[in-house]
Design a protein around this motif. Sequence first.
Motif, PDB file in Angstrom:
ATOM      1  N   LEU A 216       0.822  -1.216   0.000  1.00 32.31           N
ATOM      2  CA  LEU A 216       0.000   0.000   0.000  1.00 32.31           C
ATOM      3  C   LEU A 216       0.855   1.264   0.000  1.00 32.31           C
ATOM      4  O   LEU A 216       0.613   2.165  -0.818  1.00 32.31           O
ATOM      5  N   PRO A 217       1.877   1.391   0.859  1.00 36.29           N
ATOM      6  CA  PRO A 217       2.759   2.555   0.753  1.00 36.29           C
ATOM      7  C   PRO A 217       3.520   2.607  -0.564  1.00 36.29           C
ATOM      8  O   PRO A 217       3.796   3.696  -1.083  1.00 36.29           O
ATOM      9  N   VAL A 218       3.881   1.425  -1.127  1.00 39.30           N
ATOM     10  CA  VAL A 218       4.560   1.421  -2.433  1.00 39.30           C
ATOM     11  C   VAL A 218       3.652   2.046  -3.487  1.00 39.30           C
ATOM     12  O   VAL A 218       4.083   2.891  -4.288  1.00 39.30           O
ATOM     13  N   TRP A 219       2.393   1.635  -3.495  1.00 41.37           N
ATOM     14  CA  TRP A 219       1.439   2.203  -4.442  1.00 41.37           C
ATOM     15  C   TRP A 219       1.298   3.712  -4.224  1.00 41.37           C
ATOM     16  O   TRP A 219       1.245   4.490  -5.195  1.00 41.37           O
TER      17      TRP A 219
ATOM     18  N   GLY B 202       2.496   9.156  -6.208  1.00 37.68           N
ATOM     19  CA  GLY B 202       2.877  10.498  -5.773  1.00 37.68           C
ATOM     20  C   GLY B 202       2.153  10.981  -4.527  1.00 37.68           C
ATOM     21  O   GLY B 202       2.234  12.157  -4.173  1.00 37.68           O
ATOM     22  N   ARG B 203       1.469  10.095  -3.829  1.00 36.57           N
ATOM     23  CA  ARG B 203       0.731  10.477  -2.625  1.00 36.57           C
ATOM     24  C   ARG B 203       1.634  10.509  -1.402  1.00 36.57           C
ATOM     25  O   ARG B 203       1.353  11.208  -0.423  1.00 36.57           O
TER      26      ARG B 203
ATOM     27  N   LEU C 117      10.775   7.854  -8.197  1.00 36.04           N
ATOM     28  CA  LEU C 117       9.783   6.997  -7.557  1.00 36.04           C
ATOM     29  C   LEU C 117      10.085   5.517  -7.768  1.00 36.04           C
ATOM     30  O   LEU C 117       9.813   4.698  -6.896  1.00 36.04           O
ATOM     31  N   GLY C 118      10.653   5.181  -8.912  1.00 38.87           N
ATOM     32  CA  GLY C 118      10.966   3.787  -9.171  1.00 38.87           C
ATOM     33  C   GLY C 118      11.997   3.249  -8.204  1.00 38.87           C
ATOM     34  O   GLY C 118      11.882   2.121  -7.712  1.00 38.87           O
TER      35      GLY C 118
ATOM     36  N   MET D  67      11.468  -0.079  -1.150  1.00 41.33           N
ATOM     37  CA  MET D  67      10.358  -0.560  -0.324  1.00 41.33           C
ATOM     38  C   MET D  67      10.020  -2.008  -0.656  1.00 41.33           C
ATOM     39  O   MET D  67       9.593  -2.771   0.218  1.00 41.33           O
ATOM     40  N   GLY D  68      10.212  -2.417  -1.902  1.00 38.84           N
ATOM     41  CA  GLY D  68      10.001  -3.813  -2.265  1.00 38.84           C
ATOM     42  C   GLY D  68      11.005  -4.723  -1.568  1.00 38.84           C
ATOM     43  O   GLY D  68      10.658  -5.833  -1.142  1.00 38.84           O
ATOM     44  N   LEU D  69      12.254  -4.256  -1.429  1.00 37.17           N
ATOM     45  CA  LEU D  69      13.258  -5.019  -0.695  1.00 37.17           C
ATOM     46  C   LEU D  69      12.851  -5.165   0.764  1.00 37.17           C
ATOM     47  O   LEU D  69      12.978  -6.241   1.357  1.00 37.17           O
ATOM     48  N   LYS D  70      12.334  -4.104   1.339  1.00 37.08           N
ATOM     49  CA  LYS D  70      11.848  -4.166   2.718  1.00 37.08           C
ATOM     50  C   LYS D  70      10.717  -5.176   2.846  1.00 37.08           C
ATOM     51  O   LYS D  70      10.660  -5.945   3.807  1.00 37.08           O
TER      52      LYS D  70
END
Length: 256
Positions: A39-42, A47-48, A215-216, A222-225
Amino acid sequence: MTALLRILGVELMARLGRRLPAPAARLVSGLMLVGANLLPVWAVVEGRLGMGDVLLVYWFENVVIWFATTMRILTARRPARRPFLRGPGGRRGDFGGLESTLAAKTWVTGDPALALFFALHFGLFTLVHGVFAAVLAGLSGVRGGLLDWVAAGGAILLSHLLSLGLHWLGGGERGAVSPGWAMAAPYPRMIALHVAVITGFFLLGGPHGRTADDLGVVALLMGLKTALDLLFHLGEHLVHARRTRAGSRPEHGALA
């Protein structure tokens, strides 16, 4: 505290955990964990949220883990071995009397003294990390609104409460894990995750680098986390499941 756990829905989750097979419970909690992290990744990709927001969201996860682990230490059922708290003749000292009194009058079956130690120790760690995260977030800037914060924080809270209900109370882990094991469990996971996040933050250039705009790269970090989080989560519950099968059965009664 019992009322608080019921208000948070942990008792309902514990009932579900007693009905689900252990692999299904791990699948449900694992999917929830991934969803809470994605959810935070999205939000970052849309840009939120920015990197500063992410650091604060991950700090809030520390607070949730502090609460959930304290509950585990207080409700663990496997006897703890703490000879340094025993008095002359091998009898337990004042802490043992406190534990017996609480176990007889409340739902507390674990180690209140150890829970207090953890609350202070991990709480201090969380406070220091919070100051550090706030400084970095201030340098990077925050862009999230109230709804974004509530959604990200609520998903993290729900993920950890689901794990507490499904596995610890409903799946019988509390009967196979001592308070000491419960206290030690979050430290390797949190150290690894925080080192990955904070190191990645500085490798990307820190507050004056490209973290706010690329952002990427932020999403990759965050994906690693998320991957590390899931690995520690599944490993912890697989170990606890083996201990549960070897020495205990799931209890009846969510908080009894």
